[in-house]
Design a protein around this motif. Structure first.
Motif, PDB file in Angstrom:
ATOM      1  N   LYS A 193       0.819  -1.217   0.000  1.00 30.72           N
ATOM      2  CA  LYS A 193       0.000   0.000   0.000  1.00 30.72           C
ATOM      3  C   LYS A 193       0.847   1.259   0.000  1.00 30.72           C
ATOM      4  N   TYR A 194       1.925   1.264   0.773  1.00 24.86           N
ATOM      5  CA  TYR A 194       2.675   2.504   0.967  1.00 24.86           C
ATOM      6  C   TYR A 194       4.019   2.550   0.235  1.00 24.86           C
ATOM      7  N   ALA A 195       4.505   1.409  -0.246  1.00 21.63           N
ATOM      8  CA  ALA A 195       5.825   1.415  -0.889  1.00 21.63           C
ATOM      9  C   ALA A 195       5.773   1.106  -2.372  1.00 21.63           C
ATOM     10  N   LEU A 196       4.603   0.727  -2.901  1.00 18.37           N
ATOM     11  CA  LEU A 196       4.479   0.453  -4.330  1.00 18.37           C
ATOM     12  C   LEU A 196       3.664   1.554  -5.010  1.00 18.37           C
ATOM     13  N   PRO A 197       4.044   1.954  -6.190  1.00 14.06           N
ATOM     14  CA  PRO A 197       3.266   2.968  -6.920  1.00 14.06           C
ATOM     15  C   PRO A 197       2.008   2.354  -7.538  1.00 14.06           C
ATOM     16  N   HIS A 198       0.880   2.427  -6.823  1.00 10.54           N
ATOM     17  CA  HIS A 198      -0.359   1.805  -7.304  1.00 10.54           C
ATOM     18  C   HIS A 198      -1.385   2.831  -7.774  1.00 10.54           C
ATOM     19  N   PHE A 199      -1.068   4.133  -7.618  1.00 10.44           N
ATOM     20  CA  PHE A 199      -1.905   5.221  -8.130  1.00 10.44           C
ATOM     21  C   PHE A 199      -3.340   5.157  -7.583  1.00 10.44           C
ATOM     22  N   GLY A 200      -3.474   4.784  -6.331  1.00 10.98           N
ATOM     23  CA  GLY A 200      -4.765   4.798  -5.672  1.00 10.98           C
ATOM     24  C   GLY A 200      -5.617   3.574  -5.884  1.00 10.98           C
ATOM     25  N   LEU A 201      -5.088   2.548  -6.584  1.00  8.59           N
ATOM     26  CA  LEU A 201      -5.894   1.365  -6.867  1.00  8.59           C
ATOM     27  C   LEU A 201      -5.881   0.367  -5.724  1.00  8.59           C
ATOM     28  N   PHE A 202      -4.872   0.404  -4.870  1.00  8.58           N
ATOM     29  CA  PHE A 202      -4.741  -0.615  -3.832  1.00  8.58           C
ATOM     30  C   PHE A 202      -5.947  -0.654  -2.892  1.00  8.58           C
ATOM     31  N   PRO A 203      -6.422   0.483  -2.347  1.00  7.00           N
ATOM     32  CA  PRO A 203      -7.554   0.405  -1.407  1.00  7.00           C
ATOM     33  C   PRO A 203      -8.834  -0.102  -2.048  1.00  7.00           C
ATOM     34  N   ARG A 204      -8.878  -0.122  -3.378  1.00 15.52           N
ATOM     35  CA  ARG A 204     -10.112  -0.519  -4.064  1.00 15.52           C
ATOM     36  C   ARG A 204     -10.124  -1.992  -4.468  1.00 15.52           C
ATOM     37  N   GLN A 205      -9.053  -2.719  -4.173  1.00 15.69           N
ATOM     38  CA  GLN A 205      -9.038  -4.147  -4.497  1.00 15.69           C
ATOM     39  C   GLN A 205      -9.398  -4.944  -3.243  1.00 15.69           C
ATOM     40  N   PRO A 206      -9.851  -6.203  -3.406  1.00 10.91           N
ATOM     41  CA  PRO A 206     -10.404  -6.955  -2.265  1.00 10.91           C
ATOM     42  C   PRO A 206      -9.400  -7.208  -1.141  1.00 10.91           C
ATOM     43  N   PHE A 207      -8.155  -7.512  -1.489  1.00 11.01           N
ATOM     44  CA  PHE A 207      -7.191  -7.905  -0.468  1.00 11.01           C
ATOM     45  C   PHE A 207      -6.479  -6.666   0.074  1.00 11.01           C
ATOM     46  N   HIS A 208      -7.238  -5.893   0.849  1.00 12.26           N
ATOM     47  CA  HIS A 208      -6.738  -4.641   1.396  1.00 12.26           C
ATOM     48  C   HIS A 208      -6.312  -4.863   2.846  1.00 12.26           C
ATOM     49  N   LEU A 209      -5.919  -3.794   3.519  1.00 14.86           N
ATOM     50  CA  LEU A 209      -5.434  -3.930   4.890  1.00 14.86           C
ATOM     51  C   LEU A 209      -6.523  -4.362   5.860  1.00 14.86           C
ATOM     52  N   GLY A 210      -7.789  -3.954   5.604  1.00 13.14           N
ATOM     53  CA  GLY A 210      -8.876  -4.379   6.483  1.00 13.14           C
ATOM     54  C   GLY A 210      -9.038  -5.886   6.477  1.00 13.14           C
ATOM     55  N   TYR A 211      -8.910  -6.489   5.310  1.00 10.70           N
ATOM     56  CA  TYR A 211      -8.979  -7.953   5.194  1.00 10.70           C
ATOM     57  C   TYR A 211      -7.874  -8.603   6.028  1.00 10.70           C
ATOM     58  N   ALA A 212      -6.647  -8.093   5.900  1.00 15.55           N
ATOM     59  CA  ALA A 212      -5.528  -8.676   6.649  1.00 15.55           C
ATOM     60  C   ALA A 212      -5.676  -8.436   8.145  1.00 15.55           C
ATOM     61  N   ARG A 213      -6.162  -7.257   8.525  1.00 17.43           N
ATOM     62  CA  ARG A 213      -6.316  -6.941   9.949  1.00 17.43           C
ATOM     63  C   ARG A 213      -7.369  -7.829  10.607  1.00 17.43           C
ATOM     64  N   GLN A 214      -8.444  -8.164   9.882  1.00 18.27           N
ATOM     65  CA  GLN A 214      -9.493  -8.982  10.489  1.00 18.27           C
ATOM     66  C   GLN A 214      -8.920 -10.328  10.952  1.00 18.27           C
ATOM     67  N   PHE A 215      -8.088 -10.947  10.119  1.00 20.53           N
ATOM     68  CA  PHE A 215      -7.477 -12.215  10.512  1.00 20.53           C
ATOM     69  C   PHE A 215      -6.455 -12.000  11.631  1.00 20.53           C
ATOM     70  N   LEU A 216      -5.656 -10.956  11.504  1.00 21.17           N
ATOM     71  CA  LEU A 216      -4.591 -10.720  12.468  1.00 21.17           C
ATOM     72  C   LEU A 216      -5.125 -10.377  13.854  1.00 21.17           C
ATOM     73  N   GLU A 217      -6.241  -9.652  13.916  1.00 19.90           N
ATOM     74  CA  GLU A 217      -6.750  -9.157  15.192  1.00 19.90           C
ATOM     75  C   GLU A 217      -7.857 -10.042  15.779  1.00 19.90           C
ATOM     76  N   SER A 218      -8.096 -11.188  15.158  1.00 23.10           N
ATOM     77  CA  SER A 218      -9.118 -12.115  15.668  1.00 23.10           C
ATOM     78  C   SER A 218      -8.463 -13.245  16.442  1.00 23.10           C
ATOM     79  N   ASP A 219      -9.145 -13.693  17.472  1.00 24.63           N
ATOM     80  CA  ASP A 219      -8.688 -14.819  18.283  1.00 24.63           C
ATOM     81  C   ASP A 219      -9.797 -15.860  18.312  1.00 24.63           C
ATOM     82  N   LEU A 220      -9.572 -16.992  17.671  1.00 22.72           N
ATOM     83  CA  LEU A 220     -10.590 -18.038  17.583  1.00 22.72           C
ATOM     84  C   LEU A 220     -10.524 -19.034  18.735  1.00 22.72           C
ATOM     85  N   ARG A 221      -9.542 -18.907  19.597  1.00 19.22           N
ATOM     86  CA  ARG A 221      -9.378 -19.900  20.662  1.00 19.22           C
ATOM     87  C   ARG A 221     -10.578 -19.992  21.605  1.00 19.22           C
ATOM     88  N   PRO A 222     -11.279 -18.880  21.946  1.00 20.93           N
ATOM     89  CA  PRO A 222     -12.425 -19.008  22.864  1.00 20.93           C
ATOM     90  C   PRO A 222     -13.677 -19.595  22.225  1.00 20.93           C
TER      91      PRO A 222
END
Length: 860
Positions: A193-222
Motif C-alpha cells: 500500500k505505501y511502498a508500491l506505486p499503485h496510483f490509488g488502486l490498492f484500497p479498491r481491491q479486495p485484499f486490502h489492509l482491512g482484510y488482513a487486519r481482520q485475521f490478524l486481530e481475531s482470536d478463535l481460541r475461545p
C-alpha cells in the motif's frame, strides 16, 4: 562507479514514480472511507469512537428478521443471491458491510471478530431490531458466534454457512503459527500500500489492509467454549469439498452443538455464493421451524450427544490439510529449503507424521523446493559467475574455498559429483554454483540433479516421518509433551544426519573433531563471540570511570582515533626518527591502474634492492587480511590486480616472528612490556603414502581451521609428500590465518625493554600498542639484538600471548580488561595534555569508511 550510478538512477526513478502515485492517489475519492450516497448508519461507542455501517434491507419489515454477515475479503454485495431468495421466502433481510469492508468505515481501531460483533450489536440496537436470525458466511461465521455470545437475547437462531469456528481447524490449527502467517500477510499488504506505486488502486481491491487486519486481530481460541454453551437452535451448512475451511470443522461444530441441524452437500467453499438457491431451500425450513417453536434446543438433544460435547479435541483427530491450506504449507516447506534443505525436509516429515500433511505431499514439497533452489544456484553460477562472489552476502552462501574445492571435484568426477554431494550436507551450494560456473549442460545437470534429489528427499522425509510416527501416541495421553517431543525428534534426525553419519568416514570424523575444537577452544571463537563481553565491559567502565567511551581514542595521538581503525602502516613507519634502521625496508604502492602499479612495484623493488620473495600488504588492514608473500613478477601482478587499494611493498625477513606489546604513560619514567607472543607456523610431515589432504585431516590442530588450509592448498591436496618431508602450512604470523601463538613473556629482559623503548621514543605520539617484529632466534629476541620491525599496531592490538592454548578464556578476558583500563588511563593523561578525543559521529563515519575500504580484501 557505473554500477553505482545505475543503481542511483533506478532508485531515483522509483522515488519519482512513487511520488507521482501518491499525487494521483490524493486526487481520487478515498477508496478506504465510507462511500457517500449509500444507506449508512452512524454508530457511537462508549470510548467516543464513531464509525459508519453501510447496509441495505430486503423484504417486508413485518417479517422475521435475518442478519446476513459476509466473509472476508467479501462485502455485503456478495450475499445478494441469498438476500433476494430469503426475502422472497418471507423474511426481512439486513445485509450490512462489516467494519473494515465495503462502504463501512475501513479503519476502525479494532477489526477482530469480537469487535465487529460489538458493532453489529450496536447496529441492531440503534436500528430497533430486537430479535434476529443470524447467518454468517465464512469469516462472518466467527462474527455470528461472537454476536450470539455477546447478545444472546437478540439472536433467535445461529446459522453457519461454510462458517469459520474452532481454532484447531483453521489453517494450520495453531494460533501462533496462524498469526505468524497473518502477520506476514499484513506486512506484505502494508508495504504494497505505501511502498508500491499503485496510483490509488490498492484500497479498491479486495485484499486490502482491512482484510488482513481482520485475521490478524481475531482470536478463535475461545470459540470452542462459546459453542459448548450456546443452547438455542443452530443450522450448519457446509460443502464437502471446502478447501478453505475443511468439512471436519463443520462436523466438530456439530459435535459441540448437539442440537444443530447439519446439511453437508457437494461443493466447495463458495457454495453459498454460487448456488444460493441450494442454501436457501435448506435454510428456510429451519428458520420457519424456529419461528414455529419446533426447532431443537440443546436441552432437546440426546444425552449421549450432550456428553460428547465435553470430550477433548485430540491432536491426532486433526484431519489433513486440503486445498489452499495444504498448498500454503507446501509452499512454506519449499521456500524453507532455500534456507536449510535438511531442516525443511525434517519438518515436512514430522508434519506428515502428525497427520497435517500427506507423506507424498511432504516429499513433493521438499523435492520441488530443493530442485528450484539448487537450479537457481546453477543459474547464478552460469550467468553471474565469480563477480557474484564479490558480494559479502553471496560468500556467506557459497564460500570461496568451498567453490574452489567444488570446481576441482566437479572437474574430476563430472556430473556424478552431484549425486555424491546430495548425501554430504555442507557441500551442495558450492557444487551446484560451480556446475553453472563451469557451464555444465543444463538439461543433463537437471536430470542428474533430479535423480539425486529423488533418492535423497524420500530418505530424509521418511526418516523424520518414521521418528514422528513413533511419537504420535504422546498426543493421546501426554498431549502437553507432544510438541516438545516432536521438536526433539526433529533435532535428533538433524543430529544423526550431520553428526552421527559423518562419524562413519575418516574425513567426517576429522571435521567433527575440528567443530569440537572450534566450540570448546576459545581461541577459535568468532571475534564477536569473544570480544562481545569485553565491549560491554569497556563501555560500562568508561562511562562509570571517565564518563566518555571515546576517551580511549586519545591514547595514541599519532594515529587516527588512537589506532582504533583506519591507521596507515606507511604513515606510522615513516614516523620513526633515529630508529628507522630497525624497520624492514618498505615502499608505498599507491592506488590506481594495475599496470602503473606494477611499474611502481618494479621501481621500488630495484631502489630498495629487494630480492624475491617480498611482502605485499594493504596500507590499511587488520588480522592479516590481504597480505601476500609473492615470489615472482607473475604473483605480484596477480596481487596487484586483486585490489586497487594502496599497498605496502616490504622486504621479506626470515627468522622468528614475535609481537611485543608496549605501553608508557606520559607520567611514567619508563615504559613497560606487557606481552610477548611467539608466532609459530604449523607444518605436516609426510609419510610417503598419505596425500596432503589426508595429512591435514590428521593434524591435531589444523582440523580446527581445516577450511582455511583446504582453500590454501586447493591445487596440492592430491600431492603425496615424501616420507619425512615437511610442508609448512603458512608464512604469516596471524592467528586467524593458521598460526600458533605461544606465550613468550619468559623472554622479557632489560635489554629488550631498552630496545623497544628506543623505538617508541623515536615515534612521537605513540604510547600504547604492539610492535610486530622478526628476530634471528629466541636468544636474539631476549637480548633485543638484530630485531626488524614489520609494523606497529595501535589501541585495538591485543596482548596476543593470551592465544597460547594453555590460557583459558577467563584469563584472556582478565588480561584484556586490564589492558583496556590501562589504555583509558594513558588516554586520560594525553587528553589533559591537549590530545584530541574523537567525537562519536566522525568516529562512526570513519569506521564505516574503513570497513568499506577493506571489504574487497575479504576472502582474497
Amino acid at each position: 562507479m557505473k554500477r553505482i550510478r545505475g543503481k542511483a538512477r533506478l532508485l531515483l526513478g522509483y522515488l519519482v514514480l512513487l511520488a507521482f502515485s501518491y499525487f494521483i492517489w490524493g486526487l481520487l475519492p478515498p477508496g478506504d472511507r465510507p462511500a457517500e450516497g449509500k444507506q449508512t448508519r452512524l454508530l457511537n461507542a462508549g470510548n467516543k469512537e464513531q464509525l459508519h455501517i453501510a447496509y441495505d434491507v430486503w423484504g417486508d419489515p413485518a417479517d422475521p428478521v435475518v442478519l446476513l454477515l459476509h466473509g472476508s475479503p467479501d462485502m455485503k454485495n456478495s450475499l445478494h443471491g441469498l438476500a433476494e431468495r430469503l426475502a422472497a421466502g418471507g423474511f426481512h433481510v439486513l445485509r450490512p458491510d462489516l467494519p473494515g469492508f465495503g462502504g463501512s468505515t475501513r479503519d476502525p481501531a479494532d477489526l477482530g471478530i469480537a469487535a465487529q460483533a460489538r458493532w453489529m450489536n450496536r447496529f441492531l440496537s440503534e436500528g430497533g431490531w430486537k430479535e434476529v436470525h443470524v447467518g454468517g458466511f465464512s469469516m462472518g461465521g466467527g462474527v455470528a458466534i461472537e454476536l450470539a455470545r455477546q447478545a444472546p437475547e437478540k439472536v433467535r437462531s445461529l446459522s453457519l454457512l461454510s462458517g469459520l469456528g474452532v481454532q484447531e481447524l483453521e489453517l494450520f490449527g495453531d494460533y501462533h503459527l496462524n498469526h505468524a502467517v497473518h502477520r506476514l500477510q499484513f506486512g506484505l499488504l502494508y508495504a504494497a500500500k505505501y511502498a508500491l506505486p499503485h496510483f490509488g488502486l490498492f484500497p479498491r481491491q479486495p485484499f486490502h489492509l482491512g482484510y488482513a487486519r481482520q485475521f490478524l486481530e481475531s482470536d478463535l481460541r475461545p470459540i470452542r467454549r462459546y459453542l459448548r454453551r450456546w443452547g438455542k437452535p443452530v443450522w450448519i451448512f457446509h460443502g464437502k469439498s471446502d478447501s478453505l475451511i475443511p468439512v471436519e470443522a463443520a462436523r466438530e461444530h456439530a459435535r459441540l452443538l448437539p442440537q444443530a441441524d447439519m446439511d453437508l452437500v457437494g461443493g466447495g467453499h463458495l457454495l453459498a455464493l454460487r448456488r444460493p438457491a441450494v442454501v436457501v431451500d435448506n435454510w428456510i425450513p429451519f428458520l420457519k421451524a424456529v419461528e414455529a417453536g419446533k426447532a431443537r434446543w440443546r436441552a432437546d438433544a440426546p444425552v449421549a450427544a450432550q456428553r460428547r460435547v465435553w470430550e477433548p479435541f485430540h491432536g491426532q483427530e486433526r484431519q489433513r490439510l486440503r486445498g489452499i491450506g495444504r498448498l500454503l504449507l507446501m509452499t512454506i516447506i519449499a521456500v524453507g529449503t532455500l534456507a536449510s534443505e535438511d531442516l525443511a525436509g525434517i519438518s515436512a516429515g514430522l508434519l506428515a507424521a502428525a497427520g497435517t500433511l500427506g507423506y507424498g505431499s511432504a516429499v513433493l514439497a521438499s523435492f520441488l523446493g530443493i530442485l528450484i533452489g539448487d537450479s537457481l544456484l546453477y543459474a547464478a553460477g552460469y550467468h553471474f559467475g565469480r563477480p557474484l562472489l564479490e558480494h559479502r552476502w553471496a560468500r556467506w552462501f557459497v564460500p570461496r574455498h568451498g567453490l574452489e574445492r567444488a570446481q576441482a571435484m566437479f572437474q574430476r568426477y563430472g556430473l556424478w559429483i552431484i549425486i555424491i554431494t546430495r548425501f554430504l550436507p555442507g557441500t551442495r551450494a558450492a557444487t551446484y554454483f560451480s556446475a553453472g560456473l563451469l557451464r555444465a549442460p543444463f538439461w543433463r545437470f537437471l536430470l542428474v540433479f533430479a535423480l539425486a534429489a529423488a533418492l535423497w528427499t524420500p530418505l530424509l522425509v521418511g526418516l523424520a516421518f518414521l521418528a514422528g510416527s513413533q511419537l504420535r501416541q504422546f498426543y493421546g495421553a501426554y498431549e502437553v509433551f507432544a510438541l516438545p517431543v516432536l521438536i526433539a525428534a526433529g533435532l535428533l534426525v538433524y543430529f544423526v544426519l550431520h553428526y552421527l553419519i559423518p562419524l562413519l568416514t575418516f574425513r567426517g570424523r576429522a571435521r567433527l573433531r575440528g567443530k569440537w575444537l572450534r566450540a570448546t577452544r576459545w581461541e577459535f571463537w568468532p571475534s564477536w563471540q569473544f570480544n562481545g563481553p569485553l565491549l560491554v565491559y569497556m563501555v560500562m567502565y568508561s562511562l562509570f570511570r571517565y564518563r566518555n567511551p571515546m576517551l580511549v581514542t586519545a591514547v595514541n595521538p599519532l594515529m587516527p582515533h588512537g589506532g582504533f581503525l583506519g591507521e596507515s602502516k606507511s604513515a606510522i613507519l615513516s614516523a620513526f626518527r633515529g630508529s628507522d634502521e630497525a624497520v624492514a625496508r618498505w615502499r608505498r604502492i599507491p592506488s590506481g591502474d594495475s599496470g602503473k602499479r606494477m611499474q611502481a612495484f618494479d621501481v621500488a623493488r630495484r631502489e630498495l634492492n629487494l630480492p624475491f620473495p617480498v611482502v605485499l600488504k594493504p596500507d590499511e588492514g587488520q588480522r592479516g587480511i590481504g597480505v601476500r608473500i609473492v615470489g615472482n613478477d607473475d604473483e605480484a601482478k596477480e596481487a596487484l590486480r586483486e585490489t586497487s587499494l594502496p599497498l605496502l611493498l616490504q622486504e621479506f625477513v626470515g627468522g622468528l616472528e614475535a609481537g611485543i606489546f608496549y605501553a608508557k604513560a606520559p607520567s611514567w619514567t619508563r615504559g613497560r612490556i606487557l606481552s610477548i607472543v611467539i608466532k609459530k607456523q604449523l607444518q605436516v610431515v609426510g609419510d610417503g603414502e598419505s596425500t596432503l589432504e589426508e595429512l591435514l585431516h590428521r593434524h591435531p590442530r589444523a582440523v580446527a581451521q581445516l577450511g582455511l588450509f583446504l582453500r590454501r592448498f586447493a591445487d596440492r591436496l592430491g600431492e603425496i609428500p615424501a616420507k619425512g618431508a615437511t610442508v609448512a602450512l603458512g608464512q604469516l604470523g596471524t592467528h586467524a590465518l593458521g598460526s600458533l601463538f605461544l606465550d613468550g613473556r619468559y623472554l622479557c629482559s632489560e635489554k629488550l625493554l631498552r630496545s623497544v623503548e628506543a623505538w617508541a621514543i623515536s615515534v612521537p605520539g605513540f604510547f600504547f600498542g604492539r610492535f610486530d617484529v622478526k628476530a634471528p632466534d629466541e636468544e636474539s629476541l631476549r637480548r633485543g639484538e638484530g630485531l626488524r620491525i614489520m609494523e606497529v599496531n595501535g589501541v585495538t592490538s591485543e596482548a596476543a600471548h593470551i592465544y597460547d592454548p594453555k590460557h583459558g578464556v577467563l584469563a584472556a578476558w582478565r588480561t584484556l580488561a586490564k589492558q583496556w583500563r590501562l589504555a583509558f588511563a594513558i588516554a586520560a593523561e594525553n587528553a589533559r595534555a591537549g590530545a584530541e578525543v574523537s567525537r562519536f559521529r566522525p568516529f562512526v563515519r570513519d569506521l564505516v569508511k574503513a570497513r568499506r575500504r577493506q571489504r574487497p580484501l575479504v576472502g582474497k
